[in-house]
Design a protein around this motif. Structure first.
Motif, PDB file in Angstrom:
ATOM      1  N   SER A 195      61.851  17.809  65.469  1.00  0.00           N
ATOM      2  CA  SER A 195      60.838  18.864  65.474  1.00  0.00           C
ATOM      3  C   SER A 195      59.751  18.545  64.453  1.00  0.00           C
ATOM      4  CB  SER A 195      61.497  20.204  65.144  1.00  0.00           C
ATOM      5  OG  SER A 195      60.534  21.204  64.919  1.00  0.00           O
ATOM      6  N   ASN A 196      58.505  18.964  64.761  1.00  0.00           N
ATOM      7  CA  ASN A 196      57.419  18.755  63.801  1.00  0.00           C
ATOM      8  C   ASN A 196      57.118  20.015  62.994  1.00  0.00           C
ATOM      9  OD1 ASN A 196      56.088  20.394  65.632  1.00  0.00           O
ATOM     10  ND2 ASN A 196      54.298  19.074  65.835  1.00  0.00           N
ATOM     11  N   VAL A 197      58.042  20.977  63.010  1.00  0.00           N
ATOM     12  CA  VAL A 197      57.854  22.216  62.255  1.00  0.00           C
ATOM     13  C   VAL A 197      57.987  21.940  60.758  1.00  0.00           C
ATOM     14  CG1 VAL A 197      58.762  24.519  61.779  1.00  0.00           C
ATOM     15  CG2 VAL A 197      58.685  23.668  64.130  1.00  0.00           C
ATOM     16  N   ASN A 198      56.987  22.373  59.998  1.00  0.00           N
ATOM     17  CA  ASN A 198      57.018  22.287  58.547  1.00  0.00           C
ATOM     18  C   ASN A 198      57.473  23.640  58.015  1.00  0.00           C
ATOM     19  OD1 ASN A 198      56.266  22.422  55.762  1.00  0.00           O
ATOM     20  ND2 ASN A 198      54.814  20.750  56.074  1.00  0.00           N
ATOM     21  N   MET A 199      58.703  23.717  57.532  1.00  0.00           N
ATOM     22  CA  MET A 199      59.264  24.995  57.129  1.00  0.00           C
ATOM     23  C   MET A 199      58.499  25.631  55.979  1.00  0.00           C
ATOM     24  SD  MET A 199      61.700  26.143  58.998  1.00  0.00           S
ATOM     25  CE  MET A 199      62.564  27.288  57.936  1.00  0.00           C
ATOM     26  N   THR A 200      58.048  24.824  55.041  1.00  0.00           N
ATOM     27  CA  THR A 200      57.288  25.361  53.910  1.00  0.00           C
ATOM     28  C   THR A 200      56.004  26.012  54.390  1.00  0.00           C
ATOM     29  OG1 THR A 200      58.184  23.662  52.430  1.00  0.00           O
ATOM     30  CG2 THR A 200      56.191  24.805  51.710  1.00  0.00           C
ATOM     31  N   GLN A 201      55.277  25.316  55.283  1.00  0.00           N
ATOM     32  CA  GLN A 201      54.036  25.864  55.814  1.00  0.00           C
ATOM     33  C   GLN A 201      54.308  27.097  56.665  1.00  0.00           C
ATOM     34  OE1 GLN A 201      50.855  24.784  55.077  1.00  0.00           O
ATOM     35  NE2 GLN A 201      50.310  26.694  56.117  1.00  0.00           N
ATOM     36  N   ALA A 202      55.422  27.090  57.405  1.00  0.00           N
ATOM     37  CA  ALA A 202      55.761  28.243  58.242  1.00  0.00           C
ATOM     38  C   ALA A 202      56.003  29.484  57.387  1.00  0.00           C
ATOM     39  CB  ALA A 202      56.999  27.930  59.084  1.00  0.00           C
ATOM     40  N   LEU A 203      56.655  29.317  56.253  1.00  0.00           N
ATOM     41  CA  LEU A 203      56.897  30.452  55.365  1.00  0.00           C
ATOM     42  C   LEU A 203      55.589  30.990  54.785  1.00  0.00           C
ATOM     43  CD1 LEU A 203      60.077  29.192  53.478  1.00  0.00           C
ATOM     44  CD2 LEU A 203      59.948  31.141  55.034  1.00  0.00           C
ATOM     45  N   VAL A 204      54.695  30.068  54.415  1.00  0.00           N
ATOM     46  CA  VAL A 204      53.382  30.481  53.896  1.00  0.00           C
ATOM     47  C   VAL A 204      52.600  31.233  54.972  1.00  0.00           C
ATOM     48  CG1 VAL A 204      51.150  29.653  53.056  1.00  0.00           C
ATOM     49  CG2 VAL A 204      53.256  28.624  52.202  1.00  0.00           C
ATOM     50  N   ASP A 205      52.628  30.692  56.198  1.00  0.00           N
ATOM     51  CA  ASP A 205      51.916  31.338  57.309  1.00  0.00           C
ATOM     52  C   ASP A 205      52.478  32.729  57.577  1.00  0.00           C
ATOM     53  OD1 ASP A 205      50.373  29.087  57.596  1.00  0.00           O
ATOM     54  OD2 ASP A 205      51.525  28.274  59.271  1.00  0.00           O
ATOM     55  N   MET A 206      53.793  32.879  57.479  1.00  0.00           N
ATOM     56  CA  MET A 206      54.404  34.180  57.729  1.00  0.00           C
ATOM     57  C   MET A 206      53.947  35.214  56.700  1.00  0.00           C
ATOM     58  SD  MET A 206      58.431  35.163  58.195  1.00  0.00           S
ATOM     59  CE  MET A 206      58.461  34.580  59.899  1.00  0.00           C
ATOM     60  N   ILE A 207      53.884  34.801  55.440  1.00  0.00           N
ATOM     61  CA  ILE A 207      53.446  35.718  54.382  1.00  0.00           C
ATOM     62  C   ILE A 207      51.983  36.113  54.579  1.00  0.00           C
ATOM     63  CG2 ILE A 207      53.009  35.931  51.908  1.00  0.00           C
ATOM     64  CD1 ILE A 207      55.440  34.078  51.487  1.00  0.00           C
ATOM     65  N   GLU A 208      51.132  35.124  54.869  1.00  0.00           N
ATOM     66  CA  GLU A 208      49.714  35.406  55.076  1.00  0.00           C
ATOM     67  C   GLU A 208      49.492  36.298  56.284  1.00  0.00           C
ATOM     68  OE1 GLU A 208      47.820  31.628  55.365  1.00  0.00           O
ATOM     69  OE2 GLU A 208      47.737  31.319  53.184  1.00  0.00           O
ATOM     70  N   ASN A 209      50.258  36.044  57.341  1.00  0.00           N
ATOM     71  CA  ASN A 209      50.110  36.852  58.554  1.00  0.00           C
ATOM     72  C   ASN A 209      50.557  38.292  58.308  1.00  0.00           C
ATOM     73  OD1 ASN A 209      49.596  36.714  61.609  1.00  0.00           O
ATOM     74  ND2 ASN A 209      51.622  37.636  61.511  1.00  0.00           N
ATOM     75  N   GLN A 210      51.620  38.459  57.527  1.00  0.00           N
ATOM     76  CA  GLN A 210      52.105  39.794  57.216  1.00  0.00           C
ATOM     77  C   GLN A 210      51.065  40.580  56.415  1.00  0.00           C
ATOM     78  OE1 GLN A 210      54.785  41.327  58.294  1.00  0.00           O
ATOM     79  NE2 GLN A 210      54.247  43.202  57.172  1.00  0.00           N
ATOM     80  N   ARG A 211      50.399  39.910  55.493  1.00  0.00           N
ATOM     81  CA  ARG A 211      49.361  40.574  54.703  1.00  0.00           C
ATOM     82  C   ARG A 211      48.184  40.974  55.589  1.00  0.00           C
ATOM     83  NH1 ARG A 211      49.407  36.456  49.481  1.00  0.00           N
ATOM     84  NH2 ARG A 211      51.333  37.285  48.503  1.00  0.00           N
ATOM     85  N   ALA A 212      47.821  40.087  56.523  1.00  0.00           N
ATOM     86  CA  ALA A 212      46.722  40.405  57.435  1.00  0.00           C
ATOM     87  C   ALA A 212      47.101  41.577  58.343  1.00  0.00           C
ATOM     88  CB  ALA A 212      46.373  39.182  58.279  1.00  0.00           C
ATOM     89  N   TYR A 213      48.372  41.650  58.725  1.00  0.00           N
ATOM     90  CA  TYR A 213      48.852  42.775  59.540  1.00  0.00           C
ATOM     91  C   TYR A 213      48.705  44.087  58.763  1.00  0.00           C
ATOM     92  CZ  TYR A 213      52.044  45.581  62.400  1.00  0.00           C
ATOM     93  OH  TYR A 213      52.593  46.568  63.193  1.00  0.00           O
TER      94      TYR A 213
END
Length: 247
Positions: free
Chosen positions: A204-222
């Protein structure tokens, strides 16, 4: 006021879809050949006095991160890792052609060559069927050869060739089935120079560190969009109070 509410509601829907995409990426961080989901939101348009907010279908909003995953050697004869921009052609559940980077192949009891997630692998003339064999090899160009049961090990028989395609010059989108599809339908041209590495798999090409950062940023935008809806409610109530004031 209506436009403000619709804007906030559309933003909430968009961030919910994005959060689901991020969660799916994290769940597939160890899935062979998985390409991370990337949500592409359509532009929201205001028409006349009204506000039009369309929710795109899954085929329109989901795309894939095209970065290559890490390749690991397995030594298994039926494992292949696609090189460069080559994708393996499979038969989707609706019978159409679709494309994957998942190369953990296996042969069913009926002889159908399939990927690890159960999609039949396509060859030059359709789904590849393998007759009973003693051993099987997949060459660098995708050619499949077997030694039939009781056959001469020095005289392998060519069965078919993996249909490898290239996405260059074509518009493709990733579907909810984790397969790549041609936008609007159709098929990709065969990559005559496509290569595979036998006995290896692309992870898989999923970057777990980046995914966690994206989740936090998306939650704040929500939360910002949710607060916008609360503000719209407060403004609406204030306007209603003014209308009720005695003359």
């Amino acid at each position: 006021m209506d436009k403000l509410i619709y804007t906030a509601a559309s933003g909430l829907k968009a961030h919910m879809a994005s959060q689901a995409s991020i969660a799916n990426n994290m769940a597939n961080a160890s899935t062979i050949g998985f390409r991370a989901d990337r949500v592409v939101f359509d532009r929201i348009e205001i028409k006349g006095a009204g506000f039009e907010a369309r929710t795109p279908s899954s085929e329109e909003v989901i795309d894939a991160d095209r970065k290559q995953g890490a390749v690991q050697q397995t030594g298994r004869a039926l494992d292949v890792a696609m090189g460069g921009d080559s994708w393996l052609t499979v038969q989707a559940t609706d019978g159409s052609e679709a494309y994957t980077r998942r190369g953990d192949l296996s042969v069913t009891e009926t002889g159908v060559l399939q990927t690890g997630d159960g999609f039949p692998v396509m060859g030059s003339g359709g789904p590849i069927t393998i007759p009973p064999y003693q051993s099987m090899t997949i060459a660098g160009d995708g050619t499949i050869s077997i030694i039939p049961i009781g056959g001469d090990a020095k005289n392998p028989q060519v069965i078919d060739k993996l249909k490898l395609v290239s996405t260059k010059g074509s518009q493709t989108l990733k579907g909810l089935d984790n397969l790549l599809h041609v936008k609007g339908g159709g098929v990709l041209p065969e990559d005559l120079e496509g290569k595979v590495t036998g006995g290896a798999l692309e992870g898989s090409n999923v970057n777990m560190t980046q995914a966690l950062v994206d989740m936090i940023e998306n939650q704040r935008a929500y939360e910002v969009q949710a607060n916008l809806m609360k503000e719209a409610k407060t403004m609406d109530e204030s306007g209603a109070s003014l209308m009720r004031m005695p003359s």
